[in-house]
Design a protein around this motif. Structure first.
Motif, PDB file in Angstrom:
ATOM      1  N   TRP A 352       0.688  -1.230  -0.080  1.00 19.95           N
ATOM      2  CA  TRP A 352      -0.059   0.109   0.032  1.00 19.95           C
ATOM      3  C   TRP A 352       0.701   1.200  -0.144  1.00 19.95           C
ATOM      4  CZ3 TRP A 352      -4.998   0.419  -1.103  1.00 19.95           C
ATOM      5  CH2 TRP A 352      -6.010  -0.594  -0.988  1.00 19.95           C
ATOM      6  N   LEU A 353       2.210   1.125   0.456  1.00 16.36           N
ATOM      7  CA  LEU A 353       2.898   2.406   0.368  1.00 16.36           C
ATOM      8  C   LEU A 353       3.188   3.199  -0.709  1.00 16.36           C
ATOM      9  CD1 LEU A 353       5.855   1.242   2.752  1.00 16.36           C
ATOM     10  CD2 LEU A 353       3.625   2.101   3.661  1.00 16.36           C
ATOM     11  N   PRO A 354       3.181   2.661  -1.859  1.00 13.99           N
ATOM     12  CA  PRO A 354       3.240   3.696  -3.092  1.00 13.99           C
ATOM     13  C   PRO A 354       1.973   4.275  -3.235  1.00 13.99           C
ATOM     14  CG  PRO A 354       4.062   1.277  -3.647  1.00 13.99           C
ATOM     15  CD  PRO A 354       3.471   1.173  -2.238  1.00 13.99           C
ATOM     16  N   LEU A 355       0.818   3.780  -2.779  1.00 13.26           N
ATOM     17  CA  LEU A 355      -0.453   4.496  -3.033  1.00 13.26           C
ATOM     18  C   LEU A 355      -0.725   5.653  -2.057  1.00 13.26           C
ATOM     19  CD1 LEU A 355      -3.152   5.029  -4.058  1.00 13.26           C
ATOM     20  CD2 LEU A 355      -4.031   3.412  -2.584  1.00 13.26           C
ATOM     21  N   PHE A 356       0.019   5.510  -0.872  1.00 11.62           N
ATOM     22  CA  PHE A 356       0.081   6.428   0.140  1.00 11.62           C
ATOM     23  C   PHE A 356       0.981   7.559  -0.223  1.00 11.62           C
ATOM     24  CE2 PHE A 356      -0.506   3.152   3.761  1.00 11.62           C
ATOM     25  CZ  PHE A 356      -1.876   3.031   3.378  1.00 11.62           C
ATOM     26  N   ALA A 357       2.013   7.365  -0.744  1.00 11.86           N
ATOM     27  CA  ALA A 357       2.966   8.324  -1.720  1.00 11.86           C
ATOM     28  C   ALA A 357       2.239   8.989  -2.814  1.00 11.86           C
ATOM     29  CB  ALA A 357       4.485   7.516  -1.903  1.00 11.86           C
ATOM     30  N   VAL A 358       1.552   8.481  -3.442  1.00 14.59           N
ATOM     31  CA  VAL A 358       0.854   9.129  -4.723  1.00 14.59           C
ATOM     32  C   VAL A 358      -0.047  10.142  -4.021  1.00 14.59           C
ATOM     33  CG1 VAL A 358      -0.710   8.896  -6.560  1.00 14.59           C
ATOM     34  CG2 VAL A 358       1.293   7.363  -6.241  1.00 14.59           C
ATOM     35  N   LEU A 359      -0.878   9.506  -3.296  1.00 17.08           N
ATOM     36  CA  LEU A 359      -1.900  10.727  -2.529  1.00 17.08           C
ATOM     37  C   LEU A 359      -1.268  11.869  -1.722  1.00 17.08           C
ATOM     38  CD1 LEU A 359      -4.142   7.917  -0.755  1.00 17.08           C
ATOM     39  CD2 LEU A 359      -4.634   9.430  -2.717  1.00 17.08           C
ATOM     40  N   LEU A 360       0.002  11.468  -1.242  1.00 21.16           N
ATOM     41  CA  LEU A 360       0.544  12.731  -0.374  1.00 21.16           C
ATOM     42  C   LEU A 360       1.130  13.508  -1.347  1.00 21.16           C
ATOM     43  CD1 LEU A 360       1.969  14.048   2.094  1.00 21.16           C
ATOM     44  CD2 LEU A 360       3.904  12.497   1.816  1.00 21.16           C
ATOM     45  N   VAL A 361       1.607  13.085  -2.581  1.00 19.20           N
ATOM     46  CA  VAL A 361       1.888  14.268  -3.643  1.00 19.20           C
ATOM     47  C   VAL A 361       1.034  14.884  -4.197  1.00 19.20           C
ATOM     48  CG1 VAL A 361       2.810  14.299  -6.067  1.00 19.20           C
ATOM     49  CG2 VAL A 361       3.937  12.569  -4.381  1.00 19.20           C
ATOM     50  N   VAL A 362      -0.321  14.191  -4.334  1.00 20.13           N
ATOM     51  CA  VAL A 362      -1.509  14.823  -4.798  1.00 20.13           C
ATOM     52  C   VAL A 362      -1.919  15.870  -3.773  1.00 20.13           C
ATOM     53  CG1 VAL A 362      -3.899  14.682  -5.525  1.00 20.13           C
ATOM     54  CG2 VAL A 362      -2.354  12.970  -6.348  1.00 20.13           C
ATOM     55  N   ILE A 363      -1.926  15.683  -2.681  1.00 20.26           N
ATOM     56  CA  ILE A 363      -2.518  16.466  -1.636  1.00 20.26           C
ATOM     57  C   ILE A 363      -1.417  17.558  -1.328  1.00 20.26           C
ATOM     58  CG2 ILE A 363      -2.582  16.473   1.046  1.00 20.26           C
ATOM     59  CD1 ILE A 363      -3.992  13.816   0.872  1.00 20.26           C
ATOM     60  N   GLY A 364      -0.014  17.179  -1.388  1.00 22.21           N
ATOM     61  CA  GLY A 364       0.806  18.303  -1.043  1.00 22.21           C
ATOM     62  C   GLY A 364       0.957  19.165  -2.241  1.00 22.21           C
ATOM     63  N   LYS A 365       0.512  18.863  -3.272  1.00 28.01           N
ATOM     64  CA  LYS A 365       0.487  19.819  -4.385  1.00 28.01           C
ATOM     65  C   LYS A 365      -0.411  21.138  -4.378  1.00 28.01           C
ATOM     66  CE  LYS A 365      -0.503  20.269  -9.455  1.00 28.01           C
ATOM     67  NZ  LYS A 365      -1.098  19.726 -10.835  1.00 28.01           N
ATOM     68  N   HIS A 366      -1.255  20.826  -3.364  1.00 26.79           N
ATOM     69  CA  HIS A 366      -2.450  21.973  -2.955  1.00 26.79           C
ATOM     70  C   HIS A 366      -2.063  22.676  -1.597  1.00 26.79           C
ATOM     71  CE1 HIS A 366      -4.904  20.967  -6.550  1.00 26.79           C
ATOM     72  NE2 HIS A 366      -4.883  19.710  -6.181  1.00 26.79           N
ATOM     73  N   ALA A 367      -1.247  21.492  -0.640  1.00 30.33           N
ATOM     74  CA  ALA A 367      -1.138  22.018   0.451  1.00 30.33           C
ATOM     75  C   ALA A 367       0.021  22.796   0.761  1.00 30.33           C
ATOM     76  CB  ALA A 367      -1.212  20.907   1.611  1.00 30.33           C
ATOM     77  N   ARG A 368       1.174  22.826  -0.053  1.00 30.55           N
ATOM     78  CA  ARG A 368       2.399  23.330   0.213  1.00 30.55           C
ATOM     79  C   ARG A 368       2.174  25.003   0.130  1.00 30.55           C
ATOM     80  NH1 ARG A 368       6.002  24.514  -4.204  1.00 30.55           N
ATOM     81  NH2 ARG A 368       7.394  23.699  -2.652  1.00 30.55           N
ATOM     82  N   VAL A 369       1.314  25.411  -0.349  1.00 31.45           N
ATOM     83  CA  VAL A 369       0.802  26.752  -0.401  1.00 31.45           C
ATOM     84  C   VAL A 369       1.137  27.490   1.135  1.00 31.45           C
ATOM     85  CG1 VAL A 369      -1.556  26.631   0.058  1.00 31.45           C
ATOM     86  CG2 VAL A 369      -0.439  28.603  -1.033  1.00 31.45           C
ATOM     87  N   PHE A 370       0.989  26.577   2.132  1.00 30.20           N
ATOM     88  CA  PHE A 370       1.022  27.028   3.396  1.00 30.20           C
ATOM     89  C   PHE A 370       2.325  27.034   3.800  1.00 30.20           C
ATOM     90  CE2 PHE A 370      -3.108  24.644   3.721  1.00 30.20           C
ATOM     91  CZ  PHE A 370      -3.879  25.877   3.824  1.00 30.20           C
ATOM     92  N   GLU A 371       3.247  26.186   3.235  1.00 30.31           N
ATOM     93  CA  GLU A 371       4.799  26.234   3.359  1.00 30.31           C
ATOM     94  C   GLU A 371       5.511  27.284   2.642  1.00 30.31           C
ATOM     95  OE1 GLU A 371       8.271  22.971   3.652  1.00 30.31           O
ATOM     96  OE2 GLU A 371       6.455  22.494   2.905  1.00 30.31           O
ATOM     97  N   HIS A 372       4.900  27.608   1.427  1.00 29.16           N
ATOM     98  CA  HIS A 372       5.802  28.459   0.284  1.00 29.16           C
ATOM     99  C   HIS A 372       4.347  29.571  -0.210  1.00 29.16           C
ATOM    100  CE1 HIS A 372       9.435  26.353   0.684  1.00 29.16           C
ATOM    101  NE2 HIS A 372       8.896  25.306   0.440  1.00 29.16           N
ATOM    102  N   PRO A 373       3.698  30.184   0.480  1.00 33.99           N
ATOM    103  CA  PRO A 373       3.111  31.162  -0.099  1.00 33.99           C
ATOM    104  C   PRO A 373       3.428  32.119  -1.213  1.00 33.99           C
ATOM    105  CG  PRO A 373       3.646  31.797   1.862  1.00 33.99           C
ATOM    106  CD  PRO A 373       4.235  30.672   1.855  1.00 33.99           C
ATOM    107  N   THR A 374       2.561  32.255  -2.133  1.00 38.55           N
ATOM    108  CA  THR A 374       3.257  32.971  -3.336  1.00 38.55           C
ATOM    109  C   THR A 374       2.102  34.092  -3.967  1.00 38.55           C
ATOM    110  OG1 THR A 374       2.291  31.278  -4.873  1.00 38.55           O
ATOM    111  CG2 THR A 374       4.471  31.163  -4.146  1.00 38.55           C
ATOM    112  N   GLY A 375       2.551  35.008  -4.238  1.00 38.93           N
ATOM    113  CA  GLY A 375       1.336  35.948  -4.663  1.00 38.93           C
ATOM    114  C   GLY A 375       0.353  36.378  -3.588  1.00 38.93           C
ATOM    115  N   LYS A 376      -0.998  36.337  -4.281  1.00 37.92           N
ATOM    116  CA  LYS A 376      -2.155  36.543  -3.247  1.00 37.92           C
ATOM    117  C   LYS A 376      -2.568  35.293  -3.095  1.00 37.92           C
ATOM    118  CE  LYS A 376      -3.051  41.298  -5.144  1.00 37.92           C
ATOM    119  NZ  LYS A 376      -4.227  41.995  -6.002  1.00 37.92           N
ATOM    120  N   GLY A 377      -2.107  34.046  -3.158  1.00 34.54           N
ATOM    121  CA  GLY A 377      -2.562  32.673  -3.111  1.00 34.54           C
ATOM    122  C   GLY A 377      -2.683  32.622  -1.555  1.00 34.54           C
ATOM    123  N   LEU A 378      -2.136  33.024  -0.565  1.00 35.22           N
ATOM    124  CA  LEU A 378      -2.352  32.912   0.733  1.00 35.22           C
ATOM    125  C   LEU A 378      -2.152  34.445   1.659  1.00 35.22           C
ATOM    126  CD1 LEU A 378      -2.848  30.596   2.888  1.00 35.22           C
ATOM    127  CD2 LEU A 378      -0.332  30.917   3.310  1.00 35.22           C
TER     128      LEU A 378
END
Length: 403
Positions: A352-378
């Motif tokens: 199951w680990l590869p699926l968890f990793a893929v889901l983390l990548v998908v979630i992280g693509k949207h959630a990383r705005v909290f780590e690296h806010p850009t422009g008016k996105g945050l």
């Protein structure tokens, strides 16, 4: 653009002075967190209502304890954290307070983001019919790794003091910390343990995790020689073995349900012994790691992981839950929602680990705005920060079972 070309581009943009070994060690320690939680975090499903409950494979397989020795790499994380803080602090352009504020904001913003988002998700998921017990299980898992951020923030605030002490004492500046933890361990596990209040163990919280950070600060100040590294490796390994064999410390580096003692919450002397051995090995292998990471194909993933450090830490449990919660509606699924009490479960969980990793990548693509806010996105206005803070506080209360 091909992956090889992209890796070459990342490599070409890396400054010559960048310490690739330190970034590589940080990436390794970061990946150990989700890997450990995904491997050692099992579930069971309530047959009546289909709710998820936490279950640890370590309860059934004590032989898995050595895996926690490898996956417990917080010692390495604090070591490179101390090293990197020295470099950053010594190059600061403003005051110490300004430097500290910038570091704390970088740590706090992703935590605030994940807890606020979960606070909004809980009533929505409950409205969709997700059982309350499942939501509480998920909330506890999300909060579980976030304790680290608070401890790391407190230790980061001590950086100026750590630097002054390291400049005077070198690697010996970490010795009083290991001595402090040893004294507390003797009191809580020794012949007079029954007379010692339970809160005494909390005294290990700060020195226990500050130990490796202080070694990292001394390393950053060029006060850790190869000879010292050999002493740390050999001494840490010998102490680790003695604590296990002669003093009967729990073999697992993480808590096991049903055991009266735990090594990590707060850290015991065994954690510091492992951190000492890991730190010595890291110093000795530094040049070799740096040479290996000269290869663009190996260096590019390290860059990506380091840029997503807080996103990985904050959202990896959500990625696992994104598979487990829907799976709970299908009943018992091997390695996902089945009880972690057979070797078959372990093999299935690895699958199951590869699926968890893929889901983390998908979630992280949207959630990383909290780590690296850009422009008016945050747009972090005072009102939005206040609302986010209230949501985070509400989620924390829910996760800790206070409401």
């Amino acid at each position: 653009m091909s992956l090889a070309a992209l890796a070459a581009k990342v490599d070409a943009r890396t400054p010559a002075h960048r310490d690739r070994a330190i970034d590589g060690l940080r990436a390794l320690a970061l990946l150990a967190v989700p890997t450990g939680h995904w491997l050692l975090g099992g579930f069971t499903v309530d047959a009546d209502v289909g709710s998820l409950h936490n279950a640890s494979p370590l309860s059934s397989f004590t032989g898995l304890a050595p895996a926690s020795w490898i996956l417990q790499m917080l010692g390495i994380f604090f070591l490179v954290g101390g090293y990197a803080s020295v470099l950053s602090y010594n190059k600061r352009k403003g005051s110490s307070a300004e430097w500290l504020k910038s570091r704390l904001v970088r740590l706090g913003r992703p935590v605030l983001g994940v807890t606020a988002v979960w606070a909004l998700m809980i009533p929505f998921l409950y409205g969709l019919g997700v059982p309350e017990a499942t939501l509480r299980t998920g909330a506890k898992l999300v909060v579980q790794p976030l304790w680290f951020v608070g401890v790391y923030a407190a230790i980061t605030a001590l950086t100026p003091l750590c630097i002054r002490v390291a400049r005077r004492m070198g690697a010996w500046s970490a010795a009083p910390l290991i001595g402090s933890v040893a004294v507390v361990d003797f009191l809580r596990y020794g012949p007079y343990a029954d007379a010692v209040p339970s809160w005494l163990s909390l005294l290990n919280l700060l020195p226990g995790w500050l130990f490796a950070y202080q070694l990292g600060v001394a390393w950053g100040e060029k006060r850790v020689s190869r000879k010292t590294a050999y002493v740390l490796l050999a001494g840490g390994t010998a102490l680790f073995a003695a604590l296990l064999l002669a003093f009967h410390y729990p073999a697992s580096m993480v808590g096991v349900p049903g055991q009266g003692r735990t090594n990590s919450h707060p850290p015991s002397l065994l954690v510091l012994a492992l951190a000492a051995a890991q730190s010595g090995a890291a110093v000795l292998l530094r040049d070799r790691i740096a040479r290996v990471l000269r290869h663009p194909a190996l260096w590019a993933p390290v860059v990506v992981i380091n840029l997503s450090a807080m996103t990985i830490l904050c959202w990896h449990q959500t990625a696992m839950l994104a598979a487990a919660v829907p799976g709970s509606y299908l009943g018992t699924i091997p390695g996902l929602t089945s009880a972690p009490d057979t070797l078959g479960w372990l093999a299935a969980r690895i699958a199951w680990l590869p699926l968890f990793a893929v889901l983390l990548v998908v979630i992280g693509k949207h959630a990383r705005v909290f780590e690296h806010p850009t422009g008016k996105g945050l747009n972090t206005t005072k009102a939005r920060r206040t609302v986010a803070g209230l949501l985070a506080a509400g989620f924390t209360v829910f996760a800790l079972g206070l409401a």
